[in-house]
Design a protein around this motif. Structure first.
Motif, PDB file in Angstrom:
ATOM      1  N   ALA A 152       0.793  -1.317   0.168  1.00 18.08           N
ATOM      2  CA  ALA A 152      -0.199   0.083  -0.074  1.00 18.08           C
ATOM      3  C   ALA A 152       0.797   1.260   0.122  1.00 18.08           C
ATOM      4  CB  ALA A 152      -0.939  -0.044   1.196  1.00 18.08           C
ATOM      5  N   ARG A 153       2.124   1.163   0.742  1.00 15.57           N
ATOM      6  CA  ARG A 153       2.849   2.386   0.823  1.00 15.57           C
ATOM      7  C   ARG A 153       3.503   2.449  -0.592  1.00 15.57           C
ATOM      8  NH1 ARG A 153       2.500   6.066   4.241  1.00 15.57           N
ATOM      9  NH2 ARG A 153       4.984   6.363   4.214  1.00 15.57           N
ATOM     10  N   ASP A 161       1.040   7.866  -6.289  1.00 17.40           N
ATOM     11  CA  ASP A 161      -0.304   8.802  -6.092  1.00 17.40           C
ATOM     12  C   ASP A 161      -1.633   8.207  -6.565  1.00 17.40           C
ATOM     13  OD1 ASP A 161      -1.587  10.944  -5.037  1.00 17.40           O
ATOM     14  OD2 ASP A 161      -0.939  12.406  -6.651  1.00 17.40           O
ATOM     15  N   LEU A 162      -1.718   6.735  -6.313  1.00 15.36           N
ATOM     16  CA  LEU A 162      -2.879   6.074  -6.503  1.00 15.36           C
ATOM     17  C   LEU A 162      -3.616   6.213  -5.040  1.00 15.36           C
ATOM     18  CD1 LEU A 162      -1.562   2.751  -7.963  1.00 15.36           C
ATOM     19  CD2 LEU A 162      -2.782   4.648  -9.280  1.00 15.36           C
ATOM     20  N   GLY A 163      -4.861   5.528  -4.878  1.00 18.65           N
ATOM     21  CA  GLY A 163      -5.619   5.580  -3.569  1.00 18.65           C
ATOM     22  C   GLY A 163      -4.473   4.972  -2.480  1.00 18.65           C
ATOM     23  N   LYS A 166      -0.183   8.773   1.737  1.00 17.39           N
ATOM     24  CA  LYS A 166       0.886   8.616   0.748  1.00 17.39           C
ATOM     25  C   LYS A 166       2.112   9.045   1.478  1.00 17.39           C
ATOM     26  CE  LYS A 166      -2.923   9.040  -2.386  1.00 17.39           C
ATOM     27  NZ  LYS A 166      -3.617   9.772  -3.398  1.00 17.39           N
ATOM     28  N   PRO A 167       3.361   8.361   0.957  1.00 18.43           N
ATOM     29  CA  PRO A 167       4.691   8.973   1.429  1.00 18.43           C
ATOM     30  C   PRO A 167       4.650  10.467   1.146  1.00 18.43           C
ATOM     31  CG  PRO A 167       4.912   6.895   0.504  1.00 18.43           C
ATOM     32  CD  PRO A 167       3.407   7.177   0.065  1.00 18.43           C
ATOM     33  N   GLY A 168       5.130  11.271   2.214  1.00 21.51           N
ATOM     34  CA  GLY A 168       5.299  12.801   2.107  1.00 21.51           C
ATOM     35  C   GLY A 168       3.780  13.491   2.378  1.00 21.51           C
ATOM     36  N   ASP A 225       9.311   4.942   6.165  1.00 25.48           N
ATOM     37  CA  ASP A 225      10.120   5.583   4.871  1.00 25.48           C
ATOM     38  C   ASP A 225       9.846   7.055   4.606  1.00 25.48           C
ATOM     39  OD1 ASP A 225       7.643   4.097   2.580  1.00 25.48           O
ATOM     40  OD2 ASP A 225       7.472   5.248   4.348  1.00 25.48           O
ATOM     41  N   ASP A 226       9.334   7.669   5.625  1.00 27.43           N
ATOM     42  CA  ASP A 226       8.882   9.295   5.373  1.00 27.43           C
ATOM     43  C   ASP A 226      10.160  10.108   6.048  1.00 27.43           C
ATOM     44  OD1 ASP A 226       6.465   8.914   4.330  1.00 27.43           O
ATOM     45  OD2 ASP A 226       5.345   9.681   6.062  1.00 27.43           O
TER      46      ASP A 226
END
Length: 275
Positions: free
Chosen positions: A155-156, A162-164, A213-215, A274-275
């Motif tokens: 999921a990450r 930039d999907l769901g 989403k990351p970020g 991972d952020d």
């Protein structure tokens, strides 16, 4: 919690909106509601109706109210044309259709230019963010835990594109990912797959994962689950729901956990690394 001031509350869809309005007023905020979608339950607020095609009017209303802070609450659904209009107004020159993460960044930049800070709904309504670890009476252990960890990791990865914010896996296989229809439609699709015998009849555990989403900024469009998520997951045969700890909203937390326990669904929070 941020000291009370004058709060422009941008209302989307979902049950959290009226709860946030009431909590803000209880905390001493003066509140002006700006509604992205028509809502009968907000008629008493005399909400300012947002036209995404005229973002200048929205900013004018925020200034007129003399807001000190802005908070976005609930689901925000925008068409491609509306996304392009907003991006152009916010200064993005290419005018192409934007994903949710890009629009969140543009919105934050726009408010920053006005000198107005965004605050997250979790700063208004207490006890909203998912904790790390097991959240109910049903444990995720052994193969189910490994599947939940796999679901969260992929999921990450989907979020990078930039999907769901959500997807469903069966064992080590990705079944479906969230798109512009949202999590409810994702689960509805999975229910069709179950009825057709494509999933749910093997040894692989079905798991729903949901993550930011990351970020992604903490103050806007955080992933959320509620009692309806549990009801739909139960219908599909989901055995565990795994969410990002500290960045997922639990709407109606006590009822959500109680319903998951009754359905035999494990609820698990995992911290992203991972952020």
């Amino acid at each position: 919690m941020t000291a009370p001031g004058r709060l422009a509350l941008v209302a989307g869809s979902g049950d959290l909106v009226p709860q946030a309005i009431a909590a803000a007023r209880d905390a001493g905020w003066e509140v002006r509601v700006l509604a992205l979608h028509p809502r009968a339950d907000l008629e008493g607020e005399d909400p300012f109706r947002i036209k995404v095609s005229r973002p200048d009017q929205v900013l004018r209303e925020i200034r007129r109210f003399k807001a000190t802070h802005v908070c976005a609450v609930g689901g925000m659904h925008m068409s491609d044309r509306e996304r392009e209009t907003f991006a152009e107004f916010a200064g993005d020159k290419d005018g192409a259709t934007k994903g949710d993460s890009k629009l969140s960044q543009l919105g934050a930049a726009l408010l920053k230019m006005l000198g107005l800070p965004f605050i997250g709904v979790h700063e208004i309504v207490s006890n909203l963010l998912a904790p790390e670890g097991q959240m109910g009476a049903v444990p995720a252990a052994g193969e189910l835990l490994r599947t939940a960890e796999f679901a969260f990791a992929v999921a990450r990865k989907a979020g990078v594109l930039d999907l769901g914010q959500a997807l469903v896996v069966s064992g080590g296989r990705i079944i479906a990912t969230e798109d512009i229809g949202g999590t409810d439609e994702l689960l509805a699709r999975c229910d069709v797959y179950r009825e057709r015998g494509l999933i749910g009849n093997g040894r692989g555990h079905l798991v729903l994962a949901k993550t930011s989403k990351p970020g992604q900024p903490l103050h806007v469009d955080l992933p959320a689950i509620g009692k309806n998520t549990v009801a739909l997951a139960c219908k599909v045969g989901i055995e565990a729901i795994v969410v990002e700890a500290g960045r997922t909203l639990l709407i109606g937390r006590d009822e959500l956990i109680s319903n998951a326990d009754a359905a035999g669904i494990a609820l698990l929070g995992i911290a992203a690394q991972d952020d």
